[in-house]
Design a protein around this motif. Structure first.
Motif, PDB file in Angstrom:
ATOM      1  N   GLY A  89       0.671  -1.012  -0.024  1.00  0.00           N
ATOM      2  CA  GLY A  89      -0.321   0.128   0.176  1.00  0.00           C
ATOM      3  C   GLY A  89       0.904   1.115   0.241  1.00  0.00           C
ATOM      4  N   SER A  93       1.157   3.940  -3.291  1.00  0.00           N
ATOM      5  CA  SER A  93       1.063   5.507  -2.829  1.00  0.00           C
ATOM      6  C   SER A  93       2.192   6.310  -3.548  1.00  0.00           C
ATOM      7  CB  SER A  93       1.054   5.430  -1.637  1.00  0.00           C
ATOM      8  OG  SER A  93      -0.308   4.797  -0.873  1.00  0.00           O
ATOM      9  N   TYR A 108      -6.090  -1.168  -2.167  1.00  0.00           N
ATOM     10  CA  TYR A 108      -5.516  -1.366  -1.127  1.00  0.00           C
ATOM     11  C   TYR A 108      -5.973  -2.689  -0.416  1.00  0.00           C
ATOM     12  CZ  TYR A 108      -3.528   3.296  -1.231  1.00  0.00           C
ATOM     13  OH  TYR A 108      -2.833   4.531  -1.646  1.00  0.00           O
ATOM     14  N   LEU A 113      -2.360   2.375   4.305  1.00  0.00           N
ATOM     15  CA  LEU A 113      -2.913   3.550   3.402  1.00  0.00           C
ATOM     16  C   LEU A 113      -2.268   4.835   4.055  1.00  0.00           C
ATOM     17  CD1 LEU A 113      -4.732   5.112   1.443  1.00  0.00           C
ATOM     18  CD2 LEU A 113      -6.810   4.588   2.849  1.00  0.00           C
ATOM     19  N   LYS A 196      -9.195   5.756  -5.111  1.00  0.00           N
ATOM     20  CA  LYS A 196      -8.888   4.702  -3.893  1.00  0.00           C
ATOM     21  C   LYS A 196      -9.924   3.977  -3.587  1.00  0.00           C
ATOM     22  CE  LYS A 196      -5.589   8.309  -2.408  1.00  0.00           C
ATOM     23  NZ  LYS A 196      -5.918   9.167  -3.232  1.00  0.00           N
ATOM     24  N   TYR A 198     -10.594   0.430  -0.729  1.00  0.00           N
ATOM     25  CA  TYR A 198      -9.869  -0.546   0.093  1.00  0.00           C
ATOM     26  C   TYR A 198     -10.671  -1.820   0.364  1.00  0.00           C
ATOM     27  CZ  TYR A 198      -6.995  -1.443   4.245  1.00  0.00           C
ATOM     28  OH  TYR A 198      -5.854  -1.797   5.204  1.00  0.00           O
ATOM     29  N   HIS A 200     -10.942  -4.633   2.905  1.00  0.00           N
ATOM     30  CA  HIS A 200     -10.507  -4.896   4.512  1.00  0.00           C
ATOM     31  C   HIS A 200     -10.585  -6.461   4.675  1.00  0.00           C
ATOM     32  CE1 HIS A 200     -11.651  -0.628   6.042  1.00  0.00           C
ATOM     33  NE2 HIS A 200     -12.116  -0.606   4.740  1.00  0.00           N
ATOM     34  N   GLN A 212      -7.024  -0.679  10.170  1.00  0.00           N
ATOM     35  CA  GLN A 212      -7.646  -0.762   8.676  1.00  0.00           C
ATOM     36  C   GLN A 212      -8.589   0.410   8.561  1.00  0.00           C
ATOM     37  OE1 GLN A 212      -8.477  -4.326   6.721  1.00  0.00           O
ATOM     38  NE2 GLN A 212      -6.795  -5.329   7.669  1.00  0.00           N
ATOM     39  N   VAL A 216      -8.615   4.417   6.702  1.00  0.00           N
ATOM     40  CA  VAL A 216      -9.689   4.777   5.616  1.00  0.00           C
ATOM     41  C   VAL A 216     -10.683   6.051   5.885  1.00  0.00           C
ATOM     42  CG1 VAL A 216     -11.889   3.870   4.575  1.00  0.00           C
ATOM     43  CG2 VAL A 216      -9.889   2.522   4.721  1.00  0.00           C
ATOM     44  N   VAL A 221     -12.021   6.676   0.808  1.00  0.00           N
ATOM     45  CA  VAL A 221     -11.779   6.132  -0.279  1.00  0.00           C
ATOM     46  C   VAL A 221     -12.967   5.847  -1.096  1.00  0.00           C
ATOM     47  CG1 VAL A 221      -9.998   4.583   0.298  1.00  0.00           C
ATOM     48  CG2 VAL A 221     -12.108   3.774   0.586  1.00  0.00           C
ATOM     49  N   SER A 224     -15.320   0.422  -0.181  1.00  0.00           N
ATOM     50  CA  SER A 224     -14.657  -0.289   0.704  1.00  0.00           C
ATOM     51  C   SER A 224     -15.179  -1.745   0.275  1.00  0.00           C
ATOM     52  CB  SER A 224     -14.969   0.225   2.032  1.00  0.00           C
ATOM     53  OG  SER A 224     -14.003   0.991   2.210  1.00  0.00           O
ATOM     54  N   THR A 226     -15.219  -5.811   2.303  1.00  0.00           N
ATOM     55  CA  THR A 226     -14.538  -6.499   3.656  1.00  0.00           C
ATOM     56  C   THR A 226     -14.706  -7.973   3.171  1.00  0.00           C
ATOM     57  OG1 THR A 226     -15.381  -4.841   5.019  1.00  0.00           O
ATOM     58  CG2 THR A 226     -14.995  -7.076   6.098  1.00  0.00           C
TER      59      THR A 226
END
Length: 250
Positions: A89, A93, A108, A113, A196, A198, A200, A212, A216, A221, A224, A226
């Protein structure tokens, strides 16, 4: 119809997969195969200091990681989706800061992040729920960080089946130290404007779910996802991870 399908396939963005610390590009094999079968061009980047790209730890740097990815992206004609796992990550970046025009989306995956000035070391120190700290051995003379062998299965594949847990400790690599302690420089004008997403991991022992969420919250972002996994969803839930990556790539 065939022509339409063909143009649709070619319109899919390249997905560049960037491994984290203690890993090499082989961790992506299952994910890479599925993405390719779904029509995505894929680059699995091998960072320097691994068996596939040997280099003395003293010569490995965060800038070198960044430049290795930029070199891989030089062959792409359209912005790519960069997927970074864990320490990856921070690396992706740095790439977005250097060449935001080359990046369509940063994804990510159980990853750091960062904000401007962060390093893996500084961020890990803010994550009291992570379990990896006591299991890390810093060997300054050799310039490497080593994960305690006996703890590797529980840290990286706590949700994995017995066969994977048995095999995984031998696949964890020693990691060059310098990139882990190097702060990443990020600006709102460059890194800040890149899309972006993410992913999780709700059973993570290396970067805790709470941390995490905190990252965020600090750097919002677009989306997301999960996964109900530990730190290595590419091993324990590759189908779920591919689904998340492909959703992020749209």
């Amino acid at each position: 119809m065939a022509i339409e399908k063909s143009s649709g396939m070619s319109a899919k963005p390249t997905i560049a997969l960037v491994h984290g610390a203690f890993e090499d590009s082989h961790v992506w094999q299952g994910v890479e195969a599925k993405l390719k079968s779904d029509g995505y061009p894929v680059i699995a980047v091998e960072l320097p200091g691994r068996p596939g790209a040997p280099m003395s730890p003293a010569d490995v740097s965060l800038d070198l990681y960044r430049d290795t990815i930029l070199k891989a992206l030089a062959k792409t004609t359209h912005p790519a989706v960069l997927v970074g796992h864990s320490f990856g990550g921070i690396t992706i970046s740095a790439v977005a800061e250097a060449a935001p025009e080359k990046v369509k989306t940063l994804v990510y995956v159980a990853a750091y992040l960062p904000r401007d000035g962060d390093s893996l070391v500084s961020m890990a120190q803010q994550d009291p729920d992570a379990k990896i700290g006591p299991e890390l051995q810093i060997k300054k003379e050799q310039g490497i960080a080593v994960v305690n062998y006996a703890a590797r299965a529980d840290l990286f594949a706590n949700d994995g089946p017995p066969q994977l847990r048995a095999a995984l400790p031998d696949k964890i690599l020693d990691e060059p130290l310098a990139p882990l302690a190097t702060p990443v420089h990020l600006t709102q004008a460059r890194f800040g404007r890149v899309d972006k997403v993410y992913v999780h991991t709700s059973k993570d022992q290396v970067i805790s779910p709470a941390f995490q969420a905190k990252m965020v919250a600090a750097t919002p972002v677009r989306a997301s996802f999960t996964l109900p996994t530990g730190h290595t969803p590419f091993l324990t839930d590759p189908a779920g991870l591919v689904k998340a990556i492909e959703a992020a790539a749209h």
